[in-house]
Design a protein around this motif. Structure first.
Motif, mmCIF file in Angstrom:
data_model
loop_
_atom_site.group_PDB
_atom_site.id
_atom_site.type_symbol
_atom_site.label_atom_id
_atom_site.label_comp_id
_atom_site.label_asym_id
_atom_site.label_seq_id
_atom_site.Cartn_x
_atom_site.Cartn_y
_atom_site.Cartn_z
ATOM 1 N N MET A 185 -127.377 17.391 -56.348
ATOM 2 C CA MET A 185 -125.598 17.010 -57.207
ATOM 3 C C MET A 185 -126.091 16.728 -58.602
ATOM 4 S SD MET A 185 -122.571 15.660 -55.999
ATOM 5 C CE MET A 185 -121.644 15.344 -56.811
ATOM 6 N N MET A 186 -125.678 17.060 -59.837
ATOM 7 C CA MET A 186 -126.144 16.857 -60.747
ATOM 8 C C MET A 186 -124.560 16.147 -61.164
ATOM 9 S SD MET A 186 -126.872 18.497 -64.874
ATOM 10 C CE MET A 186 -126.727 18.065 -66.152
ATOM 11 N N MET A 187 -124.502 14.884 -61.852
ATOM 12 C CA MET A 187 -123.253 14.551 -62.905
ATOM 13 C C MET A 187 -123.186 13.430 -63.662
ATOM 14 S SD MET A 187 -120.006 12.364 -60.636
ATOM 15 C CE MET A 187 -119.835 13.500 -59.774
ATOM 16 N N SER A 188 -123.258 14.275 -65.012
ATOM 17 C CA SER A 188 -123.024 13.541 -66.135
ATOM 18 C C SER A 188 -122.278 12.610 -67.239
ATOM 19 C CB SER A 188 -123.792 15.016 -66.933
ATOM 20 O OG SER A 188 -123.708 14.433 -68.173
ATOM 21 N N PRO A 189 -122.716 11.583 -67.069
ATOM 22 C CA PRO A 189 -121.630 11.186 -67.553
ATOM 23 C C PRO A 189 -121.334 10.861 -69.306
ATOM 24 C CG PRO A 189 -123.638 9.533 -67.263
ATOM 25 C CD PRO A 189 -123.979 11.091 -67.372
ATOM 26 N N ALA A 190 -121.716 11.899 -69.600
ATOM 27 C CA ALA A 190 -122.093 11.648 -71.080
ATOM 28 C C ALA A 190 -122.412 13.262 -71.898
ATOM 29 C CB ALA A 190 -123.417 11.123 -71.964
ATOM 30 N N MET A 195 -121.630 19.337 -61.724
ATOM 31 C CA MET A 195 -119.681 18.020 -62.358
ATOM 32 C C MET A 195 -120.735 17.428 -63.968
ATOM 33 S SD MET A 195 -118.747 17.459 -58.571
ATOM 34 C CE MET A 195 -117.148 16.863 -58.631
ATOM 35 N N ARG A 196 -119.219 17.289 -64.486
ATOM 36 C CA ARG A 196 -119.213 16.318 -64.806
ATOM 37 C C ARG A 196 -118.034 14.761 -64.785
ATOM 38 N NH1 ARG A 196 -119.219 19.233 -69.664
ATOM 39 N NH2 ARG A 196 -118.207 21.225 -69.476
ATOM 40 N N LEU A 197 -118.891 13.833 -65.463
ATOM 41 C CA LEU A 197 -118.084 12.332 -65.367
ATOM 42 C C LEU A 197 -117.541 12.123 -66.813
ATOM 43 C CD1 LEU A 197 -117.384 9.146 -62.228
ATOM 44 C CD2 LEU A 197 -116.466 9.235 -64.878
ATOM 45 N N TYR A 198 -117.097 12.769 -67.276
ATOM 46 C CA TYR A 198 -116.646 12.493 -68.566
ATOM 47 C C TYR A 198 -116.073 13.811 -69.248
ATOM 48 C CZ TYR A 198 -117.741 10.817 -73.171
ATOM 49 O OH TYR A 198 -117.541 10.466 -74.475
ATOM 50 N N THR A 199 -115.394 13.698 -70.731
ATOM 51 C CA THR A 199 -114.607 14.925 -70.982
ATOM 52 C C THR A 199 -115.704 16.112 -71.291
ATOM 53 O OG1 THR A 199 -114.643 14.011 -73.525
ATOM 54 C CG2 THR A 199 -113.207 12.679 -71.704
ATOM 55 N N ARG A 200 -114.538 16.896 -72.168
ATOM 56 C CA ARG A 200 -115.060 18.409 -72.276
ATOM 57 C C ARG A 200 -114.735 19.020 -74.110
ATOM 58 N NH1 ARG A 200 -114.969 23.400 -68.759
ATOM 59 N NH2 ARG A 200 -114.309 24.622 -70.867
ATOM 60 N N ASP A 201 -115.800 19.346 -74.807
ATOM 61 C CA ASP A 201 -115.798 19.278 -76.121
ATOM 62 C C ASP A 201 -114.045 20.163 -76.416
ATOM 63 O OD1 ASP A 201 -117.918 18.010 -76.609
ATOM 64 O OD2 ASP A 201 -118.388 20.194 -76.618
ATOM 65 N N ASP A 202 -114.030 20.969 -75.519
ATOM 66 C CA ASP A 202 -113.127 21.268 -76.277
ATOM 67 C C ASP A 202 -111.561 20.398 -75.874
ATOM 68 O OD1 ASP A 202 -112.809 21.682 -73.425
ATOM 69 O OD2 ASP A 202 -113.160 23.310 -72.940
ATOM 70 N N ALA A 203 -111.806 20.173 -75.324
ATOM 71 C CA ALA A 203 -110.434 19.211 -75.008
ATOM 72 C C ALA A 203 -110.351 17.785 -75.740
ATOM 73 C CB ALA A 203 -110.545 17.945 -73.826
ATOM 74 N N VAL A 215 -107.299 13.736 -69.001
ATOM 75 C CA VAL A 215 -108.087 13.156 -69.499
ATOM 76 C C VAL A 215 -107.000 12.259 -70.634
ATOM 77 C CG1 VAL A 215 -110.637 13.568 -69.012
ATOM 78 C CG2 VAL A 215 -109.145 14.875 -70.647
ATOM 79 N N SER A 216 -107.556 11.130 -71.448
ATOM 80 C CA SER A 216 -106.671 10.830 -72.665
ATOM 81 C C SER A 216 -108.121 10.230 -73.654
ATOM 82 C CB SER A 216 -105.884 9.820 -71.996
ATOM 83 O OG SER A 216 -106.363 8.666 -71.808
ATOM 84 N N TYR A 217 -107.669 10.083 -74.581
ATOM 85 C CA TYR A 217 -108.523 9.464 -76.284
ATOM 86 C C TYR A 217 -107.711 8.553 -76.686
ATOM 87 C CZ TYR A 217 -110.974 13.908 -74.554
ATOM 88 O OH TYR A 217 -111.770 15.241 -74.361
ATOM 89 N N ASP A 218 -109.002 7.755 -77.310
ATOM 90 C CA ASP A 218 -108.551 6.747 -78.600
ATOM 91 C C ASP A 218 -109.276 6.992 -79.592
ATOM 92 O OD1 ASP A 218 -107.577 5.170 -76.640
ATOM 93 O OD2 ASP A 218 -108.514 3.649 -76.242
ATOM 94 N N ILE A 219 -108.252 7.306 -80.873
ATOM 95 C CA ILE A 219 -109.115 6.981 -82.752
ATOM 96 C C ILE A 219 -109.432 5.373 -82.456
ATOM 97 C CG2 ILE A 219 -109.219 7.464 -84.530
ATOM 98 C CD1 ILE A 219 -106.839 9.966 -83.614
ATOM 99 N N ASN A 220 -111.449 5.668 -82.172
ATOM 100 C CA ASN A 220 -111.922 4.595 -82.984
ATOM 101 C C ASN A 220 -112.308 4.582 -84.447
ATOM 102 O OD1 ASN A 220 -112.227 2.315 -80.313
ATOM 103 N ND2 ASN A 220 -112.382 4.707 -80.134
#
Length: 372
Positions: A117-122, A141-149, A355-360
């Motif tokens: 099992m692989m789960m990427s955090p990035a 799996m991934r515990l992070y967001t997708r580029d398209d999102a 998922v939700s995002y911020d602009i930093n």
């Protein structure tokens, strides 16, 4: 003689009724531990170790202590595959990694075929989980967001914010950089703004003066660059040397102090997209305090790596097994998983939901969310 038989029987009974020794469980942590992107690898390692320490102190995983196996792939696809083969040969079933999409995608095939099992955090390139779903690999799996999102979030914002301005889209030709740049380009175009230049650069170079000259001649107002902090910092610094200023917008890769170390004051005002600040989550407070007490600031992907270890531990508990397929099924059952980045749920592909995002924005060597 009779007493001896009774005593022997009692001893055997005690041995038979004693709980079996619980073996440790090993999780591999894989990322760029050396090289230009070693900051990301350090974030992975620090987050995973903090999570393992906290879980072990609270009773471990059904009594099994977590041990970490740290591996370095330098964000290189060939090394990633070599590392993945070594991990599965060593019998490790759970992998917190990889970082760069260009490494995660080829390595995922090795893990899937071995039943690990692989789960990427990035890693954010959609191909990681899209290909896994197509191939019916449930343990990727991934515990992070997708580029398209991420593209769907920032592309329309750029189109509205910089309507009528000269916007350039650039990338570093990597699976990550080009993937996110293409996602932003698509949604920006759909919202009525077209770029004046779309170009890939060669990562790892030290002289981007020719590129800066081209941007200056085009009178670019805004540059969206899909890539990493070493190249971004150099481009900004060399632009400042030519007395040319533009608004740089980046994806999540520059959430590291090393960006400012490379760019210096030329990095002032640089914006980037990142999942809504995990350090602001109340669930992260205790973890952040402990990590900072150890002399490390849990920026970037630190807390996502921490959350991966938490997800593995919870999945094993829910499944009542360390069989990766059963763990993946338990994590995708729709019940939220408590982590330092907040409650998370996964869809059937193994991607995060909601998922939700911020602009930093970078200012004086630090970054913080801004009001878009």
């Amino acid at each position: 003689m009779k007493k001896l038989r009774i005593l022997s029987a009692a001893i055997v009974g005690l041995v038979m009724s004693a709980p079996a020794f619980a073996e440790d469980i090993t999780f591999s942590v894989v990322g760029p531990m050396t090289g230009q992107l070693a900051t990301i690898g350090d974030q992975f390692k620090q987050g995973a170790q903090a999570a393992a320490d906290a879980i072990n102190a609270a009773g471990a995983v059904d009594g099994r202590q977590i041990k970490l196996d740290v591996q370095d792939d330098q964000c290189d696809p060939k090394q990633a595959v070599s590392v993945a083969n070594r991990i599965v040969a060593n019998g490790v079933k759970f992998i917190d990694g990889h970082a760069c999409s260009g490494s995660s995608i080829p390595a995922s095939a090795v893990y899937a075929e071995a039943g690990a099992m692989m789960m990427s955090p990035a890693s954010s390139n959609p191909e990681l989980t899209d290909a896994a779903a197509k191939s019916r690999w449930p343990t990727i799996m991934r515990l992070y967001t997708r580029d398209d999102a991420q593209g769907a979030f920032i592309g329309p914002w750029i189109a509205k914010k910089y309507a009528g301005k000269k916007v350039v889209i650039m990338h570093d030709k990597s699976a990550y950089g080009q993937g996110v740049a293409d996602a932003v380009k698509a949604t920006m175009n759909q919202n009525g703004l077209n770029e004046i230049l779309y170009e890939g650069i060669n990562a790892g170079e030290k002289d981007y003066s020719a590129l800066v000259t081209k941007l200056k001649e085009l009178k670019a107002d805004v540059v969206y660059f899909g890539g990493y902090h070493p190249e971004a910092g150099l481009i900004l610094r060399q632009s400042a040397e030519q007395d040319f200023k533009f608004q740089l917008i980046m994806p999540d890769s520059i959430a590291t102090p090393e960006f400012w170390q490379v760019a210096g004051p030329a990095g002032e005002g640089t914006m980037f997209v990142f999942p809504s600040d995990p350090q602001a989550k109340p669930e992260a407070k205790q973890a952040i305090e402990k990590i900072k007490a150890g002399g490390f600031v849990p920026e970037g992907f630190t807390l996502f790596s921490y959350a991966v270890i938490q997800a593995f531990a919870e999945g094993i508990k829910r499944a009542g097994s360390d069989d990766p397929a059963k763990v993946a099924e338990a994590l995708k059952n729709g019940q939220p998983i408590s982590t330092v980045v907040g409650p998370v749920t996964f869809d059937e592909k193994g991607d995060l939901k909601n998922v939700s995002y911020d602009i930093n924005q970078w200012h004086d060597g630090k970054y913080a969310p801004i009001q878009p």
